[in-house]
Scaffold this motif. Structure first.
Motif, short mmCIF file in Angstrom:
data_model
loop_
_atom_site.label_atom_id
_atom_site.label_comp_id
_atom_site.label_asym_id
_atom_site.label_seq_id
_atom_site.Cartn_x
_atom_site.Cartn_y
_atom_site.Cartn_z
N GLY A 40 0.80 -1.23 0.00
CA GLY A 40 0.00 0.00 0.00
C GLY A 40 0.82 1.27 0.00
N ALA A 41 2.15 1.15 -0.16
CA ALA A 41 3.00 2.34 -0.11
C ALA A 41 4.20 2.17 -1.05
CB ALA A 41 3.48 2.59 1.32
N GLY A 42 4.75 3.32 -1.46
CA GLY A 42 5.84 3.33 -2.43
C GLY A 42 7.11 2.67 -1.94
N ARG A 43 7.47 2.94 -0.68
CA ARG A 43 8.73 2.36 -0.17
C ARG A 43 8.62 0.84 -0.05
NH1 ARG A 43 8.53 6.88 3.22
NH2 ARG A 43 9.84 8.56 2.40
N ASP A 44 7.43 0.39 0.34
CA ASP A 44 7.21 -1.06 0.42
C ASP A 44 7.30 -1.68 -0.98
OD1 ASP A 44 6.76 -0.69 3.09
OD2 ASP A 44 4.57 -0.66 2.90
N ALA A 45 6.80 -0.94 -1.98
CA ALA A 45 6.85 -1.44 -3.36
C ALA A 45 8.29 -1.64 -3.79
CB ALA A 45 6.14 -0.47 -4.30
N LEU A 46 9.14 -0.66 -3.51
CA LEU A 46 10.55 -0.75 -3.92
C LEU A 46 11.25 -1.89 -3.19
CD1 LEU A 46 11.29 3.07 -4.07
CD2 LEU A 46 11.20 1.48 -6.02
N ALA A 47 10.97 -2.02 -1.89
CA ALA A 47 11.58 -3.09 -1.12
C ALA A 47 11.14 -4.45 -1.65
CB ALA A 47 11.20 -2.95 0.36
N TYR A 48 9.84 -4.57 -1.93
CA TYR A 48 9.33 -5.84 -2.42
C TYR A 48 9.92 -6.18 -3.79
CZ TYR A 48 6.30 -9.73 -3.46
OH TYR A 48 5.86 -10.98 -3.75
N ALA A 49 9.92 -5.17 -4.68
CA ALA A 49 10.42 -5.41 -6.04
C ALA A 49 11.89 -5.81 -6.00
CB ALA A 49 10.22 -4.16 -6.90
N GLY A 50 12.66 -5.21 -5.08
CA GLY A 50 14.07 -5.55 -4.95
C GLY A 50 14.27 -6.97 -4.48
N ALA A 51 13.37 -7.43 -3.62
CA ALA A 51 13.53 -8.76 -3.03
C ALA A 51 12.98 -9.87 -3.92
CB ALA A 51 12.85 -8.80 -1.66
N TYR A 52 11.88 -9.60 -4.64
CA TYR A 52 11.16 -10.69 -5.31
C TYR A 52 11.06 -10.55 -6.83
CZ TYR A 52 9.86 -11.84 -0.55
OH TYR A 52 9.91 -12.16 0.77
N THR A 53 11.59 -9.50 -7.42
CA THR A 53 11.57 -9.28 -8.87
C THR A 53 10.25 -9.69 -9.55
OG1 THR A 53 12.68 -11.40 -9.25
CG2 THR A 53 14.06 -9.43 -9.18
N PRO A 54 9.19 -8.89 -9.34
CA PRO A 54 7.91 -9.17 -10.00
C PRO A 54 8.03 -9.07 -11.51
CG PRO A 54 7.89 -6.99 -8.98
CD PRO A 54 9.15 -7.65 -8.53
N ASP A 55 7.06 -9.66 -12.22
CA ASP A 55 7.04 -9.63 -13.68
C ASP A 55 6.28 -8.43 -14.22
OD1 ASP A 55 8.39 -12.24 -14.34
OD2 ASP A 55 6.85 -12.91 -12.94
N VAL A 56 5.35 -7.92 -13.44
CA VAL A 56 4.62 -6.70 -13.79
C VAL A 56 4.33 -5.95 -12.50
CG1 VAL A 56 2.45 -5.74 -14.71
CG2 VAL A 56 3.49 -7.71 -15.85
N VAL A 57 4.43 -4.61 -12.56
CA VAL A 57 4.05 -3.78 -11.41
C VAL A 57 2.85 -2.93 -11.83
CG1 VAL A 57 4.74 -1.93 -9.84
CG2 VAL A 57 6.41 -3.69 -10.49
N LEU A 58 1.77 -3.02 -11.06
CA LEU A 58 0.62 -2.13 -11.22
C LEU A 58 0.77 -1.05 -10.17
CD1 LEU A 58 -2.12 -4.89 -11.51
CD2 LEU A 58 -1.43 -3.35 -13.34
N LEU A 59 0.93 0.19 -10.62
CA LEU A 59 1.35 1.25 -9.70
C LEU A 59 0.35 2.41 -9.66
CD1 LEU A 59 3.67 2.50 -7.93
CD2 LEU A 59 4.56 3.48 -10.07
N ASP A 60 -0.25 2.61 -8.51
CA ASP A 60 -1.06 3.80 -8.28
C ASP A 60 -0.09 4.99 -8.13
OD1 ASP A 60 -3.05 5.60 -7.46
OD2 ASP A 60 -2.84 5.00 -5.35
N LEU A 61 -0.43 6.11 -8.77
CA LEU A 61 0.48 7.26 -8.68
C LEU A 61 0.30 8.04 -7.37
CD1 LEU A 61 0.57 8.82 -12.29
CD2 LEU A 61 2.27 7.37 -11.16
N GLY A 62 -0.90 8.02 -6.81
CA GLY A 62 -1.16 8.77 -5.58
C GLY A 62 -0.98 7.91 -4.35
N LEU A 63 0.25 7.80 -3.88
CA LEU A 63 0.56 6.94 -2.75
C LEU A 63 0.76 7.77 -1.49
CD1 LEU A 63 3.00 4.56 -4.65
CD2 LEU A 63 0.71 3.98 -3.80
N PRO A 64 0.58 7.16 -0.31
CA PRO A 64 0.64 7.94 0.94
C PRO A 64 2.04 8.42 1.31
CG PRO A 64 0.27 5.61 1.40
CD PRO A 64 0.15 5.77 -0.07
#
Ligand code: CA
Length: 251
Positions: A40-64
């Protein structure tokens, strides 16, 4: 798509702080042979993507916590993962900004499940792990609906009939065909058709798109092949018959 039997299911990372929209996307993806992760947040997205290398990211632009554009910049500094931006209607400038910073496509809220799945299919098809999968067959001749595009011989056919294109029209169509299903911004298309240093305005591009449509569309005033993404650019529809045609705005 030629996946081998033991290829892992694609991992889709959803980055969205709006619970109802998140739940809608998860429900739409549930039966589609994807693995789904959500944050639910941008920093979590970056941490997750770094750890698990997703194949697609669906990204809301208005994050908390951080601006979605900054998430794109950060991701793009180390990853080619396809990014589909999820954005509010009427926010064309932020969509263009997101695409200019390396996002691959966008969805406008509210969107349907069919549209979401179509975008993900296109993103997976164009992802760097499978370069030009859709183009590698049949000796470089691409067929999309009534269109036949032979990049090597520079030949184009529509409903079996040869179509004469000017060099600019050909380069525009080639770019659209090579990125079939994806939105391409005015800026991107101008750079590809005229060269990156040329000062060409969007209205010049519109003129060439109009002539291209006259040659390729059954009814140029209601295009079904090259659709306009208002305020952003153009998209060549690659699913034929176009299953989600109602969710596009061909104006
Ligand atoms: Ca939000």
């Amino acid at each position: 798509m030629g996946d081998s039997f033991n290829a892992p299911k694609p991992l889709i990372l959803i980055v969205e702080d709006d619970r109802p929209i998140m739940n809608f996307m998860k429900a739409a993806l549930r039966d589609q042979h994807y693995r789904i992760a959500d944050v639910g947040a941008g920093r979590d997205a970056l941490a997750y993507a770094g750890a698990y290398t997703p194949d697609v990211v669906l990204l809301d632009l208005g994050l908390p916590d951080v601006d979605g554009i900054d998430v794109i910049k950060d991701l793009r500094s180390w990853s080619d993962v396809p990014i589909i931006v999820v954005s509010a209607r009427g926010n064309e400038r932020s969509k263009v900004e997101a695409l200019d910073h390396g996002a691959d496509d966008y969805l406008t809220k509210p969107f349907g499940a069919g549209e979401l799945l179509a975008r993900i299919r296109v993103a997976l098809r164009h992802s760097s792990s499978s370069p030009n999968t859709s183009l590698s067959d049949s000796k470089g001749v691409v067929s999309i609906g009534p269109l036949e595009f032979d990049a090597e011989r520079r030949k184009v056919r529509h409903d079996g009939r040869p179509v004469q294109l000017t060099p600019i029209e050909f380069r525009l169509l080639r770019e659209l065909v090579f990125h079939a299903g994806k939105v391409l911004t005015h800026k991107h298309l101008i750079a590809k058709a005229w060269g990156p240093k040329q000062k060409v305005e969007s209205h010049n591009l519109r003129v060439f798109m109009a002539t291209l449509r006259r040659k390729l569309e059954d009814d140029p005033s209601r295009p079904t092949l090259i659709v306009t993404e208002v305020g952003v650019g153009y998209r060549l529809l690659d699913e034929w018959p176009a299953t989600a045609i109602d969710s596009y705005d061909p104006t």
